[in-house]
Design an enzyme around this catalytic site. Structure first.
Site, PDB file in Angstrom:
ATOM      1  N   HIS A  35     -26.782 -43.010  55.584  1.00  0.00           N
ATOM      2  CA  HIS A  35     -26.564 -41.715  54.865  1.00  0.00           C
ATOM      3  C   HIS A  35     -26.279 -40.682  55.732  1.00  0.00           C
ATOM      4  O   HIS A  35     -26.561 -40.479  56.961  1.00  0.00           O
ATOM      5  CB  HIS A  35     -28.036 -41.303  54.495  1.00  0.00           C
ATOM      6  CG  HIS A  35     -28.121 -39.923  53.376  1.00  0.00           C
ATOM      7  ND1 HIS A  35     -27.705 -40.078  52.407  1.00  0.00           N
ATOM      8  CD2 HIS A  35     -28.321 -38.826  53.796  1.00  0.00           C
ATOM      9  CE1 HIS A  35     -27.799 -38.785  51.877  1.00  0.00           C
ATOM     10  NE2 HIS A  35     -28.358 -37.904  52.667  1.00  0.00           N
ATOM     11  N   ASP A  37     -24.901 -36.505  56.408  1.00  0.00           N
ATOM     12  CA  ASP A  37     -24.889 -35.353  55.792  1.00  0.00           C
ATOM     13  C   ASP A  37     -23.921 -34.620  56.229  1.00  0.00           C
ATOM     14  O   ASP A  37     -23.777 -34.338  57.500  1.00  0.00           O
ATOM     15  CB  ASP A  37     -26.281 -34.807  56.280  1.00  0.00           C
ATOM     16  CG  ASP A  37     -27.493 -35.578  55.443  1.00  0.00           C
ATOM     17  OD1 ASP A  37     -27.480 -35.465  54.273  1.00  0.00           O
ATOM     18  OD2 ASP A  37     -28.189 -36.021  56.001  1.00  0.00           O
ATOM     19  N   MET A  39     -22.570 -30.819  56.271  1.00  0.00           N
ATOM     20  CA  MET A  39     -22.905 -29.406  56.001  1.00  0.00           C
ATOM     21  C   MET A  39     -21.612 -28.415  56.444  1.00  0.00           C
ATOM     22  O   MET A  39     -21.396 -28.633  57.677  1.00  0.00           O
ATOM     23  CB  MET A  39     -24.293 -29.067  56.699  1.00  0.00           C
ATOM     24  CG  MET A  39     -25.374 -30.058  56.161  1.00  0.00           C
ATOM     25  SD  MET A  39     -26.946 -29.656  57.217  1.00  0.00           S
ATOM     26  CE  MET A  39     -27.848 -30.933  56.648  1.00  0.00           C
ATOM     27  N   HIS A  68     -23.066 -37.493  51.983  1.00  0.00           N
ATOM     28  CA  HIS A  68     -23.705 -36.456  51.007  1.00  0.00           C
ATOM     29  C   HIS A  68     -23.068 -35.163  51.665  1.00  0.00           C
ATOM     30  O   HIS A  68     -23.059 -34.668  52.736  1.00  0.00           O
ATOM     31  CB  HIS A  68     -25.132 -36.254  51.404  1.00  0.00           C
ATOM     32  CG  HIS A  68     -25.822 -35.258  50.649  1.00  0.00           C
ATOM     33  ND1 HIS A  68     -27.212 -35.132  51.156  1.00  0.00           N
ATOM     34  CD2 HIS A  68     -25.723 -34.597  49.548  1.00  0.00           C
ATOM     35  CE1 HIS A  68     -27.746 -34.040  50.309  1.00  0.00           C
ATOM     36  NE2 HIS A  68     -26.657 -33.625  49.650  1.00  0.00           N
ATOM     37  N   MET A  70     -22.659 -31.382  51.436  1.00  0.00           N
ATOM     38  CA  MET A  70     -23.084 -30.160  51.342  1.00  0.00           C
ATOM     39  C   MET A  70     -22.197 -28.860  51.573  1.00  0.00           C
ATOM     40  O   MET A  70     -22.202 -28.084  52.680  1.00  0.00           O
ATOM     41  CB  MET A  70     -24.569 -30.069  51.954  1.00  0.00           C
ATOM     42  CG  MET A  70     -25.580 -30.838  51.396  1.00  0.00           C
ATOM     43  SD  MET A  70     -26.805 -31.165  52.549  1.00  0.00           S
ATOM     44  CE  MET A  70     -26.358 -32.700  53.385  1.00  0.00           C
ATOM     45  N   MET A 139     -32.706 -33.743  45.473  1.00  0.00           N
ATOM     46  CA  MET A 139     -33.081 -33.076  46.693  1.00  0.00           C
ATOM     47  C   MET A 139     -34.467 -32.898  46.507  1.00  0.00           C
ATOM     48  O   MET A 139     -34.932 -31.991  45.754  1.00  0.00           O
ATOM     49  CB  MET A 139     -32.141 -31.951  47.001  1.00  0.00           C
ATOM     50  CG  MET A 139     -30.869 -31.988  47.397  1.00  0.00           C
ATOM     51  SD  MET A 139     -30.363 -33.431  48.503  1.00  0.00           S
ATOM     52  CE  MET A 139     -31.243 -32.750  50.097  1.00  0.00           C
ATOM     53  N   ASP A 177     -33.761 -37.713  48.547  1.00  0.00           N
ATOM     54  CA  ASP A 177     -33.312 -37.219  49.685  1.00  0.00           C
ATOM     55  C   ASP A 177     -34.257 -35.867  50.266  1.00  0.00           C
ATOM     56  O   ASP A 177     -34.215 -34.804  49.685  1.00  0.00           O
ATOM     57  CB  ASP A 177     -31.750 -36.556  49.829  1.00  0.00           C
ATOM     58  CG  ASP A 177     -31.409 -36.548  50.985  1.00  0.00           C
ATOM     59  OD1 ASP A 177     -32.019 -36.744  52.150  1.00  0.00           O
ATOM     60  OD2 ASP A 177     -30.169 -35.782  51.056  1.00  0.00           O
TER      61      ASP A 177
HETATM   62  C1  DX5 Z   1     -31.023 -32.293  54.161  1.00  0.00           C
HETATM   63  C2  DX5 Z   1     -30.418 -33.624  54.235  1.00  0.00           C
HETATM   64  C3  DX5 Z   1     -31.240 -34.863  54.476  1.00  0.00           C
HETATM   65  C4  DX5 Z   1     -31.980 -34.868  55.722  1.00  0.00           C
HETATM   66  C5  DX5 Z   1     -33.492 -35.671  55.366  1.00  0.00           C
HETATM   67  O1  DX5 Z   1     -30.267 -31.449  53.857  1.00  0.00           O
HETATM   68  O2  DX5 Z   1     -29.601 -33.858  53.030  1.00  0.00           O
HETATM   69  O3  DX5 Z   1     -30.613 -36.022  54.163  1.00  0.00           O
HETATM   70  O4  DX5 Z   1     -31.207 -35.514  56.749  1.00  0.00           O
HETATM   71  O5  DX5 Z   1     -34.150 -35.576  56.532  1.00  0.00           O
HETATM   72  P1  DX5 Z   1     -35.653 -35.808  56.521  1.00  0.00           P
HETATM   73  O6  DX5 Z   1     -35.861 -37.127  56.163  1.00  0.00           O
HETATM   74  O7  DX5 Z   1     -35.916 -35.395  57.867  1.00  0.00           O
HETATM   75  O8  DX5 Z   1     -36.346 -34.837  55.284  1.00  0.00           O
HETATM   76 ZN    ZN Z   2     -28.654 -35.854  52.701  1.00  0.00          ZN
END
Ligand code: DX5
Ligand code: ZN
Length: 220
Positions: A35, A37, A39, A68, A70, A139, A177
Site C-alpha cells: 500500500h 500513500d 500525499m 492511494h 491523497m 478511510m 485504511d
Molecule cells: C493515512 C494513510 C494510511 C496510513 C495508515 O492517510 O492513507 O494508509 O499509512 O497507517 P496506520 O495503519 O498507521 O493507521
Molecule cells: Zn492509505
C-alpha cells in the site's frame, strides 16, 4: 467458498533510510499487496513521497502495488502512476469533480480503479458508480498521517457498502485504511472488509513478518 482476505502493509510507516530492507521484508512476508500513500500537502495536511521514491520501491517490490492518491486533481498523474507500475490506483471521491471520467481513465491505462471515502463522506455518493469500481477504500482515520486511532463509525459504513455492492451485483473489494490492528481486524472482516491496510501496527512491531502472519491468520 469465501475469498481470501488480504493484508496490505502501508510503506508510509517503513524506515525510509532502510527502504529496500523493508520492501524485501514485505516480499518475504505473507502480505498480499504494497500500500503506497501519496500525499500532496494540499488535499491532506502532509507530504509523504513522490515518484522517485515509488520508483525505488517498485524496483524491488514483487507484489501488487496498491497506490492511494491523497492529492487534488489526480487525473494529471494517472499515466505516471501506470508507468510506475501501479496495479490498483485509488483516488479520493472528495478530490474528483468528474469521478466517472477519472475511473474510465484509470481503466484505460490498464489499472484497477479504487475510490477512497473520507470518514465523513456517506456511502450513498457511490450508488451511481459502484459497478465501475474494482475497490472502495474506506478511510477509518482522517487521511494524512499514519498512527492515528481507528474511527468506530467505520463498521457501520462497511455494512452499508457491502449492502450496496450486493444490491448492485458488483464485485467491488472493500479496503479499510487507518488504525488497523489485531484488535479490530476480525470484526472488520466479519462486517464485510476484504483488504486491511496496516502501517504502524506492522512496522512498529518487534517482528513485522510475524505481525503480518498473525494478521493473515486472524482474518482467514
Ligand atoms: C493515512 C494513510 C494510511 C496510513 C495508515 O492517510 O492513507 O494508509 O499509512 O497507517 P496506520 O495503519 O498507521 O493507521
Ligand atoms: Zn492509505
Amino acid at each position: 467458498m469465501n475469498k481470501e482476505k488480504l493484508v496490505a502493509p502501508s510503506v508510509l510507516a517503513a524506515d525510509f533510510a532502510n527502504l529496500q530492507r523493508d520492501v524485501e521484508m514485505i516480499n518475504e512476508s505473507q502480505a498480499d499487496w504494497f500500500h503506497i500513500d501519496i500525499m500532496d500537502g494540499v488535499f491532506v495536511p502532509n507530504i509523504s513521497f513522490g515518484m522517485p521514491v515509488l520508483k525505488a520501491i517498485t524496483k524491488h517490490a514483487k507484489k501488487t502495488i496498491d497506490t492511494h492518491l491523497m492529492i487534488v486533481d489526480p487525473d494529471r498523474y494517472i499515466k505516471t502512476f501506470a508507468d510506475l507500475g501501479t496495479d490498483i490506483l485509488t483516488v479520493h471521491y472528495e478530490a474528483c469533480t468528474h469521478l466517472h471520467r477519472t475511473i474510465q481513465s484509470i481503466h484505460a491505462h490498464g489499472m484497477r480503479a479504487g475510490v477512497a471515502l473520507n470518514p465523513h463522506t456517506p456511502i450513498a455518493v457511490l450508488e451511481d458508480i459502484i459497478t465501475e469500481l474494482d475497490m472502495v477504500c474506506l478511510m477509518s482515520v482522517n487521511p494524512g498521517f499514519g498512527g492515528q486511532s481507528f474511527i468506530e463509525n467505520t463498521y457501520k459504513k462497511i455494512s452499508q457498502l457491502k449492502n450496496l455492492i450486493e444490491y448492485s451485483n458488483a464485485s467491488t473489494l472493500i479496503e479499510i485504511d487507518g488504525g488497523v490492528t489485531d484488535k479490530n481486524a476480525n470484526k472488520l472482516i466479519e462486517v464485510g472488509a476484504d483488504v486491511l491496510v496496516a502501517g504502524s501496527f506492522v512496522f512498529n512491531s518487534e517482528n513485522p513478518i510475524e505481525t503480518i502472519a498473525n494478521l493473515k491468520a486472524i482474518i482467514n
